[in-house]
Design an enzyme around this catalytic site. Structure first.
Site, mmCIF file in Angstrom:
data_model
loop_
_atom_site.group_PDB
_atom_site.id
_atom_site.type_symbol
_atom_site.label_atom_id
_atom_site.label_comp_id
_atom_site.label_asym_id
_atom_site.label_seq_id
_atom_site.Cartn_x
_atom_site.Cartn_y
_atom_site.Cartn_z
ATOM 1 N N ARG A 113 0.844 -1.191 0.000
ATOM 2 C CA ARG A 113 0.000 0.000 0.000
ATOM 3 C C ARG A 113 0.880 1.241 0.000
ATOM 4 O O ARG A 113 1.754 1.388 0.855
ATOM 5 C CB ARG A 113 -0.883 -0.029 1.250
ATOM 6 C CG ARG A 113 -1.916 1.061 1.262
ATOM 7 C CD ARG A 113 -3.014 0.741 2.230
ATOM 8 N NE ARG A 113 -2.611 0.875 3.624
ATOM 9 C CZ ARG A 113 -3.437 1.264 4.589
ATOM 10 N NH1 ARG A 113 -4.678 1.534 4.300
ATOM 11 N NH2 ARG A 113 -3.040 1.351 5.826
ATOM 12 N N THR A 117 -0.971 7.704 -1.215
ATOM 13 C CA THR A 117 -2.180 7.655 -2.058
ATOM 14 C C THR A 117 -3.142 6.568 -1.591
ATOM 15 O O THR A 117 -4.302 6.557 -2.002
ATOM 16 C CB THR A 117 -1.804 7.341 -3.513
ATOM 17 O OG1 THR A 117 -1.212 6.020 -3.545
ATOM 18 C CG2 THR A 117 -0.813 8.351 -4.058
ATOM 19 N N ASP A 209 -2.981 -2.872 12.968
ATOM 20 C CA ASP A 209 -2.359 -3.404 11.764
ATOM 21 C C ASP A 209 -2.289 -4.932 11.875
ATOM 22 O O ASP A 209 -1.541 -5.467 12.704
ATOM 23 C CB ASP A 209 -0.964 -2.808 11.583
ATOM 24 C CG ASP A 209 -0.368 -3.188 10.234
ATOM 25 O OD1 ASP A 209 -0.104 -2.271 9.442
ATOM 26 O OD2 ASP A 209 -0.205 -4.400 9.957
ATOM 27 N N ASP A 212 1.253 -6.518 11.316
ATOM 28 C CA ASP A 212 2.178 -6.270 12.428
ATOM 29 C C ASP A 212 1.808 -7.113 13.642
ATOM 30 O O ASP A 212 2.685 -7.659 14.324
ATOM 31 C CB ASP A 212 2.178 -4.787 12.812
ATOM 32 C CG ASP A 212 2.986 -3.943 11.835
ATOM 33 O OD1 ASP A 212 3.781 -4.519 11.072
ATOM 34 O OD2 ASP A 212 2.802 -2.710 11.842
#
Ligand code: URA
Length: 219
Positions: A113, A117, A209, A212
């Site tokens: 990702r 953007t 996340d 993670d």
């Protein structure tokens, strides 16, 4: 929220509200859950969501012989579905899926990702043979902006996939809208639809996340 009685309707988000899923999801959200616990819970949710997403698989009638005598039964028809994991957090759901269908071929698509953007960029792709004939289950725990999942579905359709289903643990309304706009033929199975995305594209309240927490890395 769509009721779980919904059949495998193209473009619909189906919330799998099984009590076991809800229990595991709450414990998965908890920031106090460590890496091992997170991995185990994610795999269990993967198994439960996969069972729901696969509940209309075709069967072939066969006969077997029990210790007592002949019995009629059914086995899964060929070709088996395949599963495609969107790296890297998808692999946490993959563990559960593979417990159900260890013989099913597995593909992987790496999507990174762009943090500015929030667009998805493919960096890896390895797909099973016969993808055009198989039901393809795509696993991605967090349907946030929907950009990675939609881009992965583009890749799979370019490779010939015709019947696709997406499994995610949490979906944001924005991600569902993106997928429904770009891939209206693909049903989405999720454990919950959360409120929204924050400025960084994280699902709120979400679970942080997923990659993670699964691998013990830091942003
Ligand atoms: N990816 C994650 O791991 N978490 C989010 O909340 C959004 C995307």
């Amino acid at each position: 929220m769509q009721p779980d009685s919904m059949q495998h309707t193209p473009g619909r988000a189906i919330v799998v509200a099984h009590p076991l899923v809800r229990d595991r999801l709450t414990r998965l959200r908890d920031a106090a859950a460590g890496q091992g616990e997170f991995r185990r819970l994610l795999a269990e949710i993967g198994l439960l969501l996969a069972a729901r997403a696969l509940d209309d698989l075709p069967l072939d009638a066969i006969q077997v012989t029990t210790p007592i005598g002949p019995a009629r039964g059914e086995v899964l028809a060929e070709p088996l579905p395949c599963v495609v994991s969107i790296l890297r957090a998808g692999n946490g759901l993959l563990d559960g899926f593979r417990q159900l269908l260890p013989e099913a071929p597995v593909g992987m698509i790496g999507m990174a990702r762009d943090e500015k953007t929030l667009e998805a960029r493919r960096y890896y792709c390895k797909l099973p043979a016969g993808i055009a004939e198989r039901l393809v289950i795509v696993v991605d725990p967090m349907l946030a902006t929907g950009h990675s999942a939609a881009a992965a579905l583009d890749v799979l359709k370019e490779a010939g996939a015709q019947r696709l289903r997406l499994i995610s643990v949490l979906a944001a309304p924005e991600g569902i809208a993106e997928l429904q706009a770009r891939h209206p033929d693909v049903p989405i199975y999720t454990a919950a639809i959360d409120e929204r995305l924050d400025q960084r594209g994280y699902i709120v309240p979400g679970l942080g996340d997923a990659g993670d927490r699964l691998y013990g890395t830091v942003e």
